[in-house]
Design a protein around this motif. Structure first.
Motif, short mmCIF file in Angstrom:
data_model
loop_
_atom_site.label_atom_id
_atom_site.label_comp_id
_atom_site.label_asym_id
_atom_site.label_seq_id
_atom_site.Cartn_x
_atom_site.Cartn_y
_atom_site.Cartn_z
N THR A 89 13.30 10.05 1.47
CA THR A 89 14.66 9.89 1.98
C THR A 89 14.66 9.83 3.50
O THR A 89 15.38 9.01 4.10
CB THR A 89 15.55 11.06 1.50
N MET A 90 13.84 10.67 4.14
CA MET A 90 13.73 10.60 5.59
C MET A 90 13.02 9.31 6.02
O MET A 90 13.28 8.80 7.12
CB MET A 90 12.99 11.83 6.12
N ALA A 91 12.14 8.80 5.18
CA ALA A 91 11.55 7.49 5.47
C ALA A 91 12.63 6.41 5.47
O ALA A 91 12.60 5.48 6.28
CB ALA A 91 10.47 7.16 4.43
N ALA A 92 13.60 6.56 4.56
CA ALA A 92 14.73 5.63 4.54
C ALA A 92 15.53 5.71 5.83
O ALA A 92 15.96 4.69 6.39
CB ALA A 92 15.62 5.92 3.34
N VAL A 93 15.73 6.95 6.32
CA VAL A 93 16.42 7.13 7.61
C VAL A 93 15.65 6.43 8.72
O VAL A 93 16.23 5.74 9.57
CB VAL A 93 16.58 8.63 7.93
N GLY A 94 14.32 6.59 8.71
CA GLY A 94 13.49 5.90 9.69
C GLY A 94 13.61 4.39 9.59
O GLY A 94 13.64 3.68 10.60
N GLY A 95 13.70 3.87 8.36
CA GLY A 95 13.86 2.44 8.17
C GLY A 95 15.19 1.94 8.70
O GLY A 95 15.27 0.86 9.31
N ILE A 96 16.24 2.71 8.50
CA ILE A 96 17.56 2.34 9.03
C ILE A 96 17.54 2.30 10.55
O ILE A 96 18.06 1.37 11.19
CB ILE A 96 18.63 3.33 8.53
N ILE A 97 16.89 3.30 11.16
CA ILE A 97 16.79 3.35 12.63
C ILE A 97 15.99 2.17 13.15
O ILE A 97 16.36 1.54 14.15
CB ILE A 97 16.16 4.69 13.06
N ALA A 98 14.88 1.84 12.47
CA ALA A 98 14.05 0.71 12.89
C ALA A 98 14.82 -0.60 12.78
O ALA A 98 14.73 -1.47 13.67
CB ALA A 98 12.78 0.65 12.05
N ALA A 99 15.57 -0.76 11.70
CA ALA A 99 16.37 -1.97 11.54
C ALA A 99 17.43 -2.08 12.63
O ALA A 99 17.72 -3.17 13.14
CB ALA A 99 17.03 -1.98 10.16
N SER B 264 9.80 3.11 4.13
CA SER B 264 10.87 2.87 5.10
C SER B 264 11.18 1.39 5.21
O SER B 264 12.34 0.99 5.39
CB SER B 264 10.49 3.45 6.48
N GLY B 265 10.14 0.55 5.08
CA GLY B 265 10.35 -0.90 5.11
C GLY B 265 11.15 -1.39 3.92
O GLY B 265 12.04 -2.25 4.05
N VAL B 266 10.86 -0.85 2.73
CA VAL B 266 11.61 -1.21 1.53
C VAL B 266 13.08 -0.84 1.70
O VAL B 266 13.99 -1.62 1.40
CB VAL B 266 11.01 -0.51 0.28
N CYS B 267 13.33 0.38 2.19
CA CYS B 267 14.71 0.84 2.37
C CYS B 267 15.43 0.01 3.43
O CYS B 267 16.63 -0.28 3.30
CB CYS B 267 14.71 2.32 2.76
N ARG C 69 17.53 -4.98 15.31
CA ARG C 69 18.68 -5.80 14.90
C ARG C 69 18.32 -6.77 13.80
O ARG C 69 18.99 -7.79 13.59
CB ARG C 69 19.26 -6.57 16.10
N SER C 70 17.26 -6.48 13.10
CA SER C 70 16.81 -7.33 12.00
C SER C 70 15.75 -6.60 11.19
O SER C 70 15.26 -5.55 11.59
CB SER C 70 16.24 -8.65 12.53
N VAL C 71 15.41 -7.19 10.04
CA VAL C 71 14.35 -6.67 9.19
C VAL C 71 13.44 -7.82 8.80
O VAL C 71 13.92 -8.91 8.45
CB VAL C 71 14.92 -6.01 7.91
N ASP C 72 12.13 -7.59 8.91
CA ASP C 72 11.16 -8.61 8.52
C ASP C 72 10.06 -7.95 7.70
O ASP C 72 10.05 -6.72 7.55
CB ASP C 72 10.59 -9.33 9.74
N PRO C 73 9.11 -8.71 7.16
CA PRO C 73 8.07 -8.11 6.32
C PRO C 73 7.19 -7.07 7.03
O PRO C 73 6.49 -6.31 6.36
CB PRO C 73 7.23 -9.33 5.90
N ASN C 74 7.22 -7.05 8.35
CA ASN C 74 6.41 -6.07 9.08
C ASN C 74 7.14 -4.75 9.34
O ASN C 74 6.53 -3.81 9.86
CB ASN C 74 5.98 -6.67 10.43
N THR C 75 8.41 -4.68 8.99
CA THR C 75 9.18 -3.45 9.20
C THR C 75 8.58 -2.31 8.37
O THR C 75 8.44 -2.42 7.16
CB THR C 75 10.66 -3.65 8.82
#
Length: 419
Positions: free
Chosen positions: A317-327, A99-102, A331-337
């Motif tokens: 793919t659902m991990a990607a959805v989780g990553g989008i929601i977390a971002a 999810s972090g990569v996505c 309101r940002s993405v960092d190495p800990n996402t």
């Protein structure tokens, strides 16, 4: 000589009408036989909410209630995908950092490259699909155990995130559409419309199913039980929307803050879609069959490798959805996402909700119930000002308890012959 055969007409066999008492007895029998379903998760959720509401009355305030939904949204989305892998008796330890990569791909495409939100979201989802396809092929075709493959992914994806984030930089999300997922709300009127659609759709599905099964002479639930479920759903959703429609802003004259978070209907659509896939399609039946007995499924003509690969694709793919929601939330993405405790909470949500770690048993709703339990624990203990260490310990004990209940229920089912 002519022989005459006399045929005696007897009364036609009629399936007795189901009763509420019989339904309750059957349910209690299943529980005694080890089929607990979501009962432990629902019971735990009720107890936790009651305790935190008594100790910290602010727990049930409109602001905190809305915060519960946004806090647990990313973990719940990832847990929904993990259900598919767990149903096969497999595991995906890389889902968190996947999810972090996505999320990093989303941030780079939207902010660094300046593409529209839909291009960034599509790129993130496509990345998740590629990750899942790679993991699935290594597990199903190459034959490497999923624990090893996904542990390698867990380590490698941390490095990929660092590379995408240029060894530690923070990329802000400036696209208002992406930000709105976790930080904007639907109007109060739209909230009621969504409740009406949800309850109406559920009622139509349940009543139609009841009518069809009755017409075919199949065993079905009593109509009072069906109506009770519909009424219960309407009551729960109605109360939730009523609370969420209360004003949460400190100064409403400057900015109003009321309504259902946009992420809630998004998760609801995903819940309905994946539930339909598992319960109403041949693919879902095949997935349960492979999870229950892989060799028997193979002999029945099911393409086991294809099913296993697809489960990992859905999970990532659902991990990607989780990553989008977390971002969106940060309101940002960092190495800990996607790092830290995201994977542990997601696996915990699935297991706490009632999905078995041994395969063949689980529903998508388990991710929602378990995600709610995890969110309530974290939120409630935060209000009580407990340290992070206490939160980890309590969450770990709840997960261990859920896994223990799963193991004991399976043992009970085997002893009583109900599985």
């Amino acid at each position: 000589m002519t022989t005459t055969t006399v045929r005696q007409e007897g009364p036609a066999s009629v399936t007795p009408a189901p009763t509420v008492g019989g339904h309750v007895r059957n349910y209690l029998g299943r529980v005694r036989g080890g089929d607990l379903g979501s009962l432990p998760a629902v019971t735990g959720l009720i107890v936790l909410c009651a305790v935190f509401a008594i100790v910290r009355p602010v727990f049930f305030s409109a602001a905190n209630f809305a915060n519960l939904f946004t806090q647990g949204a990313a973990v719940t989305a990832i847990a929904m995908g993990l259900i598919f892998v767990l149903l096969l008796g497999e595991i995906d330890l890389s889902a968190g950092f996947a999810s972090g990569v996505c999320a990093a791909i989303l941030a780079n495409v939207a902010t660094v490259l300046g593409y529209p939100w839909y291009v960034a979201v599509a790129a993130a989802l496509f990345t998740g699909m590629v990750i899942g396809l790679t993991l699935g092929v290594l597990v199903a075709k190459v034959g490497i155990p999923s624990f090893v493959v996904t542990l390698a992914g867990f380590l490698a994806f941390q490095g990929v995130v660092l590379l995408l984030m240029e060894e530690g930089t923070n990329i802000s999300i400036r696209d208002e559409t992406i930000i709105a997922i976790e930080n904007r709300w639907v109007s109060p009127l739209m909230g009621w419309v969504l409740v009406a659609v949800a309850v109406g759709g559920y009622a139509a599905t349940q009543l139609l199913r009841h009518r069809n099964r009755t017409a075919r002479g199949l065993v079905t639930d009593p109509i009072l039980v069906v109506v009770g479920r519909i009424a219960a759903l309407g009551l729960i959703l109605g109360v939730a929307v009523y609370v969420l429609n209360q004003e949460r802003s400190i100064n409403p004259l400057i900015s109003s803050n009321k309504g259902m978070p946009i992420v809630v209907p998004i998760l609801a659509v995903l819940l309905v879609f994946w539930t339909f896939v598992l319960s109403r399609t041949a693919y879902g039946r095949h997935l349960y069959a492979v999870g229950g007995n892989r060799e028997a499924a193979r002999r029945a003509g099911i393409n086991v490798d294809k099913i296993r690969i697809s489960a990992f694709v859905i999970c990532s793919t659902m991990a990607a959805v989780g990553g989008i929601i977390a971002a969106s939330r940060d309101r940002s993405v960092d190495p800990n996402t996607g790092g830290s405790n995201v994977l542990l909470y997601a696996v915990g949500a699935a297991v706490i909700g009632g999905t078995s770690l041994f395969g063949g048993k689980g529903r998508v709703i388990d991710a929602v119930l378990g995600g709610a339990v995890v969110a309530v624990i974290i939120n409630g203990m935060g209000l009580m000002q407990y340290s992070s260490g206490v939160k980890y310990v309590v969450t770990g004990l709840v997960l261990l308890l859920a896994a223990g209940v799963d193991a004991l229920s399976r043992r009970r089912s085997a002893a009583t012959g109900t599985r």
